[in-house]
Design a protein around this motif. Sequence first.
Motif, short mmCIF file in Angstrom:
data_model
loop_
_atom_site.label_atom_id
_atom_site.label_comp_id
_atom_site.label_asym_id
_atom_site.label_seq_id
_atom_site.Cartn_x
_atom_site.Cartn_y
_atom_site.Cartn_z
N PHE A 1 0.83 -1.20 0.00
CA PHE A 1 0.00 0.00 0.00
C PHE A 1 0.87 1.25 0.00
CE2 PHE A 1 -1.93 3.56 2.25
CZ PHE A 1 -3.11 3.72 1.55
N THR A 2 0.51 2.19 -0.86
CA THR A 2 1.13 3.50 -0.85
C THR A 2 0.11 4.52 -1.32
OG1 THR A 2 3.09 4.77 -1.50
CG2 THR A 2 2.15 3.35 -3.17
N LEU A 3 0.17 5.68 -0.72
CA LEU A 3 -0.74 6.78 -1.00
C LEU A 3 0.09 8.04 -1.18
CD1 LEU A 3 -3.52 8.41 -0.83
CD2 LEU A 3 -3.15 8.39 1.66
N HIS A 4 -0.23 8.79 -2.22
CA HIS A 4 0.37 10.11 -2.42
C HIS A 4 -0.77 11.12 -2.41
CE1 HIS A 4 4.48 8.85 -3.39
NE2 HIS A 4 3.87 7.75 -3.81
N THR A 5 -0.59 12.18 -1.65
CA THR A 5 -1.60 13.23 -1.58
C THR A 5 -0.99 14.54 -2.06
OG1 THR A 5 -1.06 13.64 0.74
CG2 THR A 5 -2.93 12.17 0.28
N ALA A 6 -1.85 15.38 -2.60
CA ALA A 6 -1.45 16.72 -3.06
C ALA A 6 -2.23 17.73 -2.24
CB ALA A 6 -1.76 16.88 -4.55
N HIS A 7 -1.53 18.77 -1.80
CA HIS A 7 -2.12 19.79 -0.94
C HIS A 7 -1.77 21.18 -1.46
CE1 HIS A 7 -2.68 16.69 2.22
NE2 HIS A 7 -1.63 16.17 1.61
N GLN A 8 -2.70 22.08 -1.33
CA GLN A 8 -2.42 23.49 -1.53
C GLN A 8 -2.83 24.18 -0.24
OE1 GLN A 8 -4.46 26.13 -4.42
NE2 GLN A 8 -2.37 26.47 -5.13
N ASP A 9 -1.89 24.92 0.32
CA ASP A 9 -2.05 25.44 1.67
C ASP A 9 -2.31 24.23 2.57
OD1 ASP A 9 -1.63 28.08 0.77
OD2 ASP A 9 -3.74 28.23 0.20
N ASP A 10 -3.39 24.20 3.30
CA ASP A 10 -3.68 23.05 4.16
C ASP A 10 -4.77 22.15 3.58
OD1 ASP A 10 -1.80 23.66 6.10
OD2 ASP A 10 -3.18 25.01 7.14
N LEU B 1 -6.47 19.36 1.09
CA LEU B 1 -6.22 18.20 0.24
C LEU B 1 -6.88 18.47 -1.10
CD1 LEU B 1 -5.19 15.25 -0.06
CD2 LEU B 1 -7.51 14.55 0.60
N ILE B 2 -6.10 18.41 -2.18
CA ILE B 2 -6.65 18.69 -3.51
C ILE B 2 -6.55 17.49 -4.45
CG2 ILE B 2 -6.29 21.17 -3.31
CD1 ILE B 2 -3.85 20.76 -5.24
N GLY B 3 -5.82 16.45 -4.05
CA GLY B 3 -5.71 15.28 -4.89
C GLY B 3 -5.09 14.12 -4.14
N ALA B 4 -5.30 12.92 -4.67
CA ALA B 4 -4.75 11.71 -4.05
C ALA B 4 -4.70 10.61 -5.09
CB ALA B 4 -5.61 11.27 -2.87
N ALA B 5 -3.70 9.74 -4.93
CA ALA B 5 -3.60 8.53 -5.73
C ALA B 5 -3.04 7.45 -4.82
CB ALA B 5 -2.69 8.74 -6.93
N TYR B 6 -3.67 6.28 -4.85
CA TYR B 6 -3.16 5.20 -4.04
C TYR B 6 -3.38 3.86 -4.71
CZ TYR B 6 -7.76 3.74 -2.20
OH TYR B 6 -9.03 3.28 -2.06
N GLY B 7 -2.60 2.90 -4.25
CA GLY B 7 -2.73 1.53 -4.73
C GLY B 7 -1.98 0.59 -3.83
N ALA C 1 -1.98 -2.33 -8.23
CA ALA C 1 -3.39 -2.07 -8.47
C ALA C 1 -3.67 -0.63 -8.03
CB ALA C 1 -4.26 -3.04 -7.69
N VAL C 2 -3.89 0.24 -9.00
CA VAL C 2 -4.21 1.64 -8.71
C VAL C 2 -5.69 1.69 -8.38
CG1 VAL C 2 -4.28 3.99 -9.61
CG2 VAL C 2 -2.39 2.44 -10.27
N MET C 3 -6.00 2.02 -7.14
CA MET C 3 -7.38 1.98 -6.69
C MET C 3 -8.10 3.31 -6.84
SD MET C 3 -7.44 -1.15 -6.23
CE MET C 3 -9.14 -1.26 -5.73
N GLU C 4 -7.42 4.39 -6.59
CA GLU C 4 -8.01 5.72 -6.78
C GLU C 4 -6.95 6.68 -7.27
OE1 GLU C 4 -11.11 6.51 -6.74
OE2 GLU C 4 -11.90 4.75 -5.71
N TRP C 5 -7.42 7.59 -8.12
CA TRP C 5 -6.59 8.67 -8.64
C TRP C 5 -7.55 9.84 -8.81
CZ3 TRP C 5 -4.15 8.55 -14.18
CH2 TRP C 5 -3.30 9.63 -14.35
N ILE C 6 -7.62 10.71 -7.81
CA ILE C 6 -8.64 11.75 -7.81
C ILE C 6 -8.03 13.13 -7.58
CG2 ILE C 6 -10.56 10.26 -7.14
CD1 ILE C 6 -10.10 11.00 -4.23
N ARG D 1 4.41 10.01 -9.03
CA ARG D 1 4.91 9.63 -7.71
C ARG D 1 4.45 8.22 -7.31
NH1 ARG D 1 4.82 15.00 -8.04
NH2 ARG D 1 6.37 16.19 -6.84
N LEU D 2 3.22 7.88 -7.65
CA LEU D 2 2.71 6.56 -7.31
C LEU D 2 3.45 5.45 -8.06
CD1 LEU D 2 0.59 4.92 -5.72
CD2 LEU D 2 -0.94 5.19 -7.69
#
Length: 178
Positions: free
Chosen positions: A55-64, A66-72, A99-104, A121-122
């Motif tokens: 399992f690994t998750l990458h998140t994207a943030h602007q200021d504080d 959460l604006i995006g995420a991808a995990y698998g 297995a890429v489960m979400e990319w939002i 990154r994922l």
Amino acid sequence: MGIAYIHHTSLTPALVDVLADLYAVVYAEPPYDEGPDEVAGFRDGLPEQAERAGFTLHTAHQDDALIGAAYGWTMPAGAWWRNADRHPAPDIHGADKLAVMEWIVHPRFRRRGVGAGLMRRLLDGRQEPVATLAANPESAARGMYERAGWVQVAKSTLPWGTPMDVLVLRLPSDGIDG
């Protein structure tokens, strides 16, 4: 302000909450049109997914925010998508797969490279020779996957939803002839 990316290998309850909030925004849009029941299912299932090998998750943030995420997670050799109408080529089926489960990405931050940054990154540094995901064929993302080199190898039909295209992408260090 710039985008900050964070790599996670586990989840906290607070992270599950903000991921579910982002999921709700993204999947409320057509063609998904998901509501509170689907968001609750995502929220409830996320901790179990975080326990899967690789399992690994990458998140994207602007200021504080959460604006995006991808995990698998790692789909082991010999495993494949339930309800898929066929298996992939033997070299793919017989290998571990990411297995890429979400990319939002939040709608206000699309077309700014956030999604590409998350997926890069994922995929970077994964040990699996191939990645796989299921995509709604009616979504805008489906064409993006194809342009990025993902190839459809099957269809998966779940009893409760739209038939999905099952796609694969051979990763650069895969060692598989292709």
